[in-house]
Design an enzyme around this catalytic site. Structure first.
Site, PDB file in Angstrom:
ATOM      1  N   CYS A   1      -6.047  -9.138   3.230  1.00 51.89           N
ATOM      2  CA  CYS A   1      -7.356  -8.489   3.324  1.00 51.89           C
ATOM      3  C   CYS A   1      -8.506  -9.444   3.626  1.00 51.89           C
ATOM      4  O   CYS A   1      -9.134  -9.339   4.676  1.00 51.89           O
ATOM      5  CB  CYS A   1      -7.642  -7.730   2.037  1.00 51.89           C
ATOM      6  SG  CYS A   1      -6.485  -6.381   1.782  1.00 51.89           S
TER       7      CYS A   1
ATOM      8  N   ASP B   1      10.213   3.254   6.856  1.00 57.41           N
ATOM      9  CA  ASP B   1       9.841   1.876   7.163  1.00 57.41           C
ATOM     10  C   ASP B   1      10.754   1.367   8.273  1.00 57.41           C
ATOM     11  O   ASP B   1      11.946   1.707   8.306  1.00 57.41           O
ATOM     12  CB  ASP B   1       9.970   0.987   5.917  1.00 57.41           C
ATOM     13  CG  ASP B   1       9.135  -0.277   6.027  1.00 57.41           C
ATOM     14  OD1 ASP B   1       8.125  -0.384   5.316  1.00 57.41           O
ATOM     15  OD2 ASP B   1       9.495  -1.167   6.845  1.00 57.41           O
TER      16      ASP B   1
ATOM     17  N   VAL C   1       0.821  -1.211   0.000  1.00 57.01           N
ATOM     18  CA  VAL C   1       0.000   0.000   0.000  1.00 57.01           C
ATOM     19  C   VAL C   1       0.857   1.264   0.000  1.00 57.01           C
ATOM     20  O   VAL C   1       0.676   2.161  -0.817  1.00 57.01           O
ATOM     21  CB  VAL C   1      -0.953  -0.031   1.225  1.00 57.01           C
ATOM     22  CG1 VAL C   1      -1.599   1.320   1.472  1.00 57.01           C
ATOM     23  CG2 VAL C   1      -2.016  -1.099   1.019  1.00 57.01           C
TER      24      VAL C   1
ATOM     25  N   THR D   1      -6.239  -0.743   7.200  1.00 60.16           N
ATOM     26  CA  THR D   1      -7.587  -1.220   7.491  1.00 60.16           C
ATOM     27  C   THR D   1      -7.668  -1.595   8.973  1.00 60.16           C
ATOM     28  O   THR D   1      -6.788  -2.293   9.473  1.00 60.16           O
ATOM     29  CB  THR D   1      -7.889  -2.482   6.655  1.00 60.16           C
ATOM     30  OG1 THR D   1      -7.563  -2.198   5.298  1.00 60.16           O
ATOM     31  CG2 THR D   1      -9.339  -2.892   6.777  1.00 60.16           C
TER      32      THR D   1
ATOM     33  N   ARG E   1       1.104 -14.175   2.278  1.00 58.56           N
ATOM     34  CA  ARG E   1       0.484 -13.902   3.580  1.00 58.56           C
ATOM     35  C   ARG E   1      -0.866 -14.611   3.682  1.00 58.56           C
ATOM     36  O   ARG E   1      -1.686 -14.521   2.785  1.00 58.56           O
ATOM     37  CB  ARG E   1       0.293 -12.386   3.769  1.00 58.56           C
ATOM     38  CG  ARG E   1       1.615 -11.657   3.908  1.00 58.56           C
ATOM     39  CD  ARG E   1       1.429 -10.172   3.976  1.00 58.56           C
ATOM     40  NE  ARG E   1       0.788  -9.646   2.777  1.00 58.56           N
ATOM     41  CZ  ARG E   1       0.480  -8.372   2.597  1.00 58.56           C
ATOM     42  NH1 ARG E   1       0.761  -7.494   3.541  1.00 58.56           N
ATOM     43  NH2 ARG E   1      -0.092  -7.966   1.498  1.00 58.56           N
TER      44      ARG E   1
ATOM     45  N   THR F   1      -1.997  -4.333   9.639  1.00 59.52           N
ATOM     46  CA  THR F   1      -2.982  -4.542  10.713  1.00 59.52           C
ATOM     47  C   THR F   1      -3.389  -6.021  10.636  1.00 59.52           C
ATOM     48  O   THR F   1      -4.479  -6.349  10.172  1.00 59.52           O
ATOM     49  CB  THR F   1      -4.208  -3.622  10.528  1.00 59.52           C
ATOM     50  OG1 THR F   1      -4.577  -3.617   9.136  1.00 59.52           O
ATOM     51  CG2 THR F   1      -3.933  -2.213  10.978  1.00 59.52           C
TER      52      THR F   1
END
Ligand code: NAD
Length: 406
Positions: free
Chosen positions: A258, A31, A12, A120, A326, A85
């Site tokens: 997600c 980062d 992102v 998110t 992931r 997150t």
């Protein structure tokens, strides 16, 4: 505000940093992964398909810098949070990266700045987590806060940052306007909603919509099996309806940052507000249990024991043509097969390496070949002589003339 600080340079944050710097902003990308920063400085971007030329040119023009430590800022600037997150080991929301990012911002932020979160999270995160944390530990005044959920679909060549509409919700109208002004520079359409909670809920709804529909298709797929019909053919037929139906495909589960994760943040919001989101939770567990369903089928193929059998998996990324592992159900399947004593190797020319293992070329000396994520360009020729030992769990184009499992 012309200075932008992006915290978290992953799927992102990095494309956003690039887009903002191409559009007249002076961008600092930060980062906590210092190796990533070193690589980015050298024009190597890893998972994101951003060219080395682009990275080096923007740095040469000084419109983009990469840092391992955020400098203290003197002028009002835009801080964008794009940190992970994820879920913790109990599959509950893990806000540790978000907390770290907020504390970092509070150390460096100047008066009048705008904090935008693209990460998110649960509904209410901006108002009751991010804003209080930054304000508590910062000495800056007149700060503004907004949510602008990212909708990037890694690997999607049609929809990108500029042509995907951006939803924005600020704590105040002024914050919302400031965020909208920023995104309008490089997004064709910015949709301002009345509050951050609307923006946060809309993001969770979008991905939970996918989770629920995939769970439904997976459930109907088990029924299709008992009728000995193809679920893909069923979905193809239903998709011929020109309205009111949307195509979702059955599979071994859902992966990425997600779909397996965001619905948990939604049901967590429900739990915090004493609302049991049963449909959401059921869909999560349905898709999560697909690995066990597939595993049982693979075990049944061997009649005796699966222990000692050599199995090769094709595609361990959760999604075709990406290297994203992931939450990949393929990893879970490999783990479960090994627990039963199977000897498992895998072939994934995009992932190439995962943990201490390397992708192995397709082998014909195996007891079973399982096709999960067939990236474009994989040549299945080596398996053409062992078609009776193959299971194709993927959707999409036919491979070696095999029938699909679903
Ligand atoms: N990947 C997607 O497709 C996608 C789409 C929409 C929204 N999102 C959301 O965007 C957020 C980021 O996801 P991502 O896919 O880019 O994650 P990512 O894992 O690709 O990248 C996150 C980066 O943040 C860094 N980081 C962690 N903590 C940090 C900190 N305190 N300060 C600075 N950097 C830090 C990590 O080192 C990593 O490089 C998540 O909330 C995710 O849910 C992701």
């Amino acid at each position: 505000m012309k200075e932008v600080y992006v915290l978290g340079l992953g799927y992102v944050g990095l494309p956003l940093a690039i887009e903002a710097s191409k559009n007249g902003f002076s961008v600092t990308g930060f980062d906590i992964n210092s190796r990533k920063i070193q690589n980015l400085k050298r024009g190597i971007c890893g998972d994101n398909k951003i060219s080395s030329d682009t990275l080096l040119k923007l740095q040469k023009d000084s419109s983009l810098v990469f840092v391992s430590e955020l400098p203290k800022t003197q002028t009002s600037s835009i801080f964008i949070i794009a940190v992970p997150t994820p879920l913790d080991e109990k599959r509950n929301p893990d806000l540790r990266y978000l907390r770290q990012a907020c504390l970092k911002i509070s150390e460096t932020i100047a008066d009048g700045s705008l904090v935008i979160t693209e990460s998110t999270s649960y509904v209410g995160t901006l108002r009751d987590f991010i804003m209080p944390l930054v304000e508590k530990f910062s000495t800056a005044n007149d700060l503004h806060f907004a949510v602008a959920p990212e909708r990037i679909d890694p690997g999607n060549v049609k929809w990108d940052i500029s042509n995907t509409p951006r939803v924005v919700g600020g704590i105040t109208k002024h914050a919302s306007n400031l965020a909208a002004d920023f995104y309008s520079v490089f997004c064709n359409q910015v949709i301002q909603v009345s509050s951050p909670e609307v923006a946060e809920t809309s993001k969770l709804l979008e991905n939970t919509f996918r989770q629920v529909n995939i769970a439904l298709v997976n459930e109907v797929a088990t029924l299709a099996k008992t009728f000995n019909i193809s679920m893909h053919e069923v979905v193809d037929a239903a998709s011929s309806k020109p309205f009111g139906f949307m195509e979702f495909r059955p599979g071994i589960g859902v992966g990425g940052h997600c779909i397996p994760v965001d619905p948990v943040y939604l049901s967590y919001t429900g739990d915090r507000n004493n609302i049991q989101m049963e449909l959401v939770k059921l869909s999560n567990s349905k898709n999560y249990s697909q690995v066990k369903y597939v595993l049982n089928h693979l075990i049944s193929l061997f009649k005796g024991s699966i222990s000692g059998r050599k199995i090769q998996i094709v595609g361990i990324a959760y999604k075709r043509n990406t290297s994203d592992v992931r939450e990949s159900p393929a990893i879970e399947l490999i783990y479960e097969l090994r627990k039963l004593g199977a000897i498992v190797v895998w072939h994934d020319p995009i992932v190439k390496e995962f943990k201490d293992e390397k992708s192995q070329s397709l082998q014909s000396e195996i007891d079973l070949g399982v096709i999960l994520t067939p990236h474009d360009g994989i040549n299945f020729e080596a398996w053409s002589g062992i078609k009776d030992k193959l299971v194709d769990l993927s959707s999409g184009k036919q491979i070696l003339g095999l029938s699909k499992f679903f």
